[in-house]
Scaffold this active site. Structure first.
Site, mmCIF file in Angstrom:
data_model
loop_
_atom_site.group_PDB
_atom_site.id
_atom_site.type_symbol
_atom_site.label_atom_id
_atom_site.label_comp_id
_atom_site.label_asym_id
_atom_site.label_seq_id
_atom_site.Cartn_x
_atom_site.Cartn_y
_atom_site.Cartn_z
ATOM 1 N N LYS A 274 -55.782 -11.812 -28.080
ATOM 2 C CA LYS A 274 -55.167 -11.963 -26.758
ATOM 3 C C LYS A 274 -54.848 -13.435 -26.497
ATOM 4 C CE LYS A 274 -57.800 -8.141 -24.622
ATOM 5 N NZ LYS A 274 -56.708 -7.275 -24.179
ATOM 6 N N ARG A 348 -59.933 3.048 -27.413
ATOM 7 C CA ARG A 348 -59.732 4.445 -27.792
ATOM 8 C C ARG A 348 -60.403 4.753 -29.131
ATOM 9 N NH1 ARG A 348 -53.342 3.457 -27.600
ATOM 10 N NH2 ARG A 348 -54.154 2.007 -26.036
HETATM 11 N N1 BES Z 1 -59.489 -3.888 -22.556
HETATM 12 C C1 BES Z 1 -58.089 -3.820 -22.677
HETATM 13 C C2 BES Z 1 -57.407 -3.254 -21.433
HETATM 14 C C3 BES Z 1 -57.520 -4.089 -20.214
HETATM 15 C C4 BES Z 1 -56.553 -5.039 -19.920
HETATM 16 C C5 BES Z 1 -58.554 -3.925 -19.344
HETATM 17 C C6 BES Z 1 -56.648 -5.802 -18.792
HETATM 18 C C7 BES Z 1 -58.656 -4.677 -18.207
HETATM 19 C C8 BES Z 1 -57.702 -5.616 -17.927
HETATM 20 C C9 BES Z 1 -57.700 -2.956 -23.856
HETATM 21 O O1 BES Z 1 -58.588 -2.935 -24.914
HETATM 22 C C10 BES Z 1 -56.423 -3.518 -24.360
HETATM 23 O O2 BES Z 1 -56.433 -4.570 -24.911
HETATM 24 N N2 BES Z 1 -55.357 -2.787 -24.134
HETATM 25 C C11 BES Z 1 -54.077 -3.191 -24.560
HETATM 26 C C12 BES Z 1 -53.507 -2.000 -25.271
HETATM 27 C C13 BES Z 1 -52.350 -2.301 -26.102
HETATM 28 C C14 BES Z 1 -52.735 -3.135 -27.300
HETATM 29 C C15 BES Z 1 -51.807 -0.981 -26.549
HETATM 30 C C16 BES Z 1 -53.255 -3.539 -23.334
HETATM 31 O O3 BES Z 1 -53.430 -2.903 -22.302
HETATM 32 O O4 BES Z 1 -52.482 -4.476 -23.398
HETATM 33 MN MN MN Z 2 -58.210 -4.478 -26.307
#
Ligand code: BES
Ligand code: MN
Ligand code: ZN
Length: 497
Positions: A274, A348
């Protein structure tokens, strides 16, 4: 906190007595008349001025408490009487309690008003106060002289005392479970790792008579939990599968409920790392797991007549020379192979093994998972409602109804089979990323493939588990969202059996 129920408003001694006021209510109304007389008309003076229309959130202190034993009154607007609800009660009482606490008061009282059932209203009042007063600054030096609210008295009509007592003790249990979950979520990732999350769950279970087993990497390898292991393998912190079990002494239902929580104790994104902006907040990526731990505590004390399992898939998602990588194929516990397209879609993956475990090993008849799963759900629903997806109308309705009682709101998103196209893999049974659109749904669809025919509901709490800013009724940071919903699912399921 000491909690009392009293039916004599005159005799209620407290630093501050919180009095809900309906919108455009007159001081001569049946409910307010007695207060107005006690304070020699001070209520009439202020009602209807710009300070107090009874609009939700209006607040006024009255320093002359007249013949009342309370030192001050705190009027709080709760909006139209016709739209009054336990949710409003919880919110506005929480707001008033926070304002009062900032003045250094040590005892609070709340006058129960409105035509809500006394047990539900008392529960909401206790929840509002206890959730409102929760302080997330767990590592800030304590001011030795700072005063704390130590007692809460709820004033009700004489005939409502018994119901209010029942509701208040339920409210305390629910609030304690919620605040426990909030503490786990605000704890940083150097304090809460999969190992220490499991230790916290263990302590909670021992203190509350629940049984618990914790699987580490060896057990996971022996069982073939390749998805949970894959996500955890990049970290020096080994993953854990935490399995808590509540078995009722007097069962009223033969159902076996499983609550499954995402317990990513820190989500860097892994190799698909990230950006730095707000990455620190990813310590709350175990909030689904924390909600399950908090709810299991509450359930152990509320003692519904239904068997409940709490399963937390805990891992840290890190980049390293050992990390799983895009393109890797994982062998899940369920037997399905998973192509990893994005290592940041890790939730997931860990959940897929936990859901399969709930189905196969625990023989769960109903599965509800809670996960901070997608940023997309925040785009869709903001921070007001969590996303809900499911395969079974009855279970969906049960969760919605429980959410209504808890004051936690959900919005259903569809799981039409058409969405399955997006997670077709060219090399494996399924892949962990869909296209650019419907990101929350394709994530939910991925999970349902591991629940198979077992009635299943997925709650995406990414937007609701964390408050970026302080709310009137709650501090910023972890909200504990979902704890009370799933506790009520268990209570209702036991009651309706
Ligand atoms: N933990 C994150 C989702 C999330 C984002 C929770 C912001 C709380 C605040 C999850 O693991 C993630 O990284 N999701 C990605 C998914 C994508 C790679 C398909 C996302 O939401 O960007
Ligand atoms: Mn994630
Ligand atoms: Zn995540």
């Amino acid at each position: 906190m000491n909690i009392h129920i009293l039916s004599d408003i005159q005799q209620t001694a407290a630093d501050v007595l919180i009095v809900p006021v309906f919108e455009f209510e007159a001081a001569t109304s049946d409910g307010l008349k007695a207060f107005d007389e006690a304070v020699s008309g001070a209520l009439s003076d202020v009602l209807g001025t710009d300070e107090m229309h009874g609009t939700a959130g209006d607040l006024v202190f009255l320093h002359s408490a007249g013949t009342l034993a309370a030192k001050r009154l705190l009027l709080v607007g709760v909006g139209e009487e016709s739209a009054f609800s336990t949710r409003r009660m919880r919110q506005r009482v929480g707001q008033a309690a926070r304002v009062a606490a900032r003045k250094g008061v040590t005892s609070l009282a709340v006058a129960m008003r409105g035509n809500l059932p006394a047990d539900a209203a008392a529960s909401a009042i206790v929840e509002g106060v206890m959730l409102g007063l929760f302080d997330p600054a767990i590592y800030r030096k304590k001011d030795e002289n700072a005063k704390q609210v130590e007692s809460l008295t709820i004033c009700v009509n004489a005939e409502a005392v018994e119901a209010a007592e029942r509701g208040a003790s339920q409210g305390r249990i629910l609030a304690e479970g919620t605040n426990f979950s909030r503490t786990l979520s605000v704890e940083p990732s150097n304090k809460i790792t999969p190992t220490t999350l499991a230790e916290n769950a263990q302590r909670m279970c021992e203190a509350n008579g629940l049984s618990i087993s914790v699987l580490g990497p060896e057990e996971m390898r022996a069982k073939g939990m390749g998805a949970l292991l894959g996500v955890g393998q990049g970290s020096d912190e080994p993953p854990r599968l935490i399995v808590m079990h509540y078995k009722p002494e007097n069962p009223t239902s033969d159902k076996r409920l499983a609550f499954v929580g995402k317990g990513i104790t820190f989500d860097t994104g892994g190799i698909c790392i990230k950006g730095r902006e707000n990455m620190w907040e990813m310590k709350y990526d175990m909030s689904g797991g924390a909600a399950v731990v908090g709810a299991m505590q509450a359930i152990s004390q509320l003692k519904p007549g239904v068997e409940v399992f709490g399963v937390v898939a805990a891992a840290e998602n890190m980049p390293s020379g050992k990390s799983y990588k895009p393109g890797d194929v994982l062998h899940s516990y369920d037997g399905q192979t998973i192509e990893v397209i994005d290592t940041d879609a890790e939730g997931r993956l860990v959940l897929s093994d936990a859901i399969a475990y709930a189905r196969q090993d625990l023989q769960a008849t109903h599965i509800v998972d809670l996960a901070t799963l997608t940023g997309a759900v925040m785009i869709a629903l903001g921070t007001e409602r969590a996303g809900l997806m499911g395969t079974d109308r009855d279970l969906i309705a049960a969760v919605q109804a429980a959410g209504d009682i808890a004051g936690e709101r959900y919005w259903e998103l569809p799981l039409d089979p058409d969405y399955r196209e997006q997670i077709k893999s060219d090399i494996a049974d399924i892949k962990n990323l869909g296209g650019r659109f419907a990101g929350s749904i394709t994530a939910g669809y991925f999970l349902r493939e591991f629940a198979h025919d077992t009635p299943f509901v997925h709650l995406d709490i990414a937007g609701t588990a964390w408050l970026e800013d302080e709310a009137a009724e709650m501090a910023k940071g972890a909200s504990g969202f979902g704890v009370r919903t799933i506790a009520h699912v268990a209570l209702n399921m036991a009651a309706q059996a």
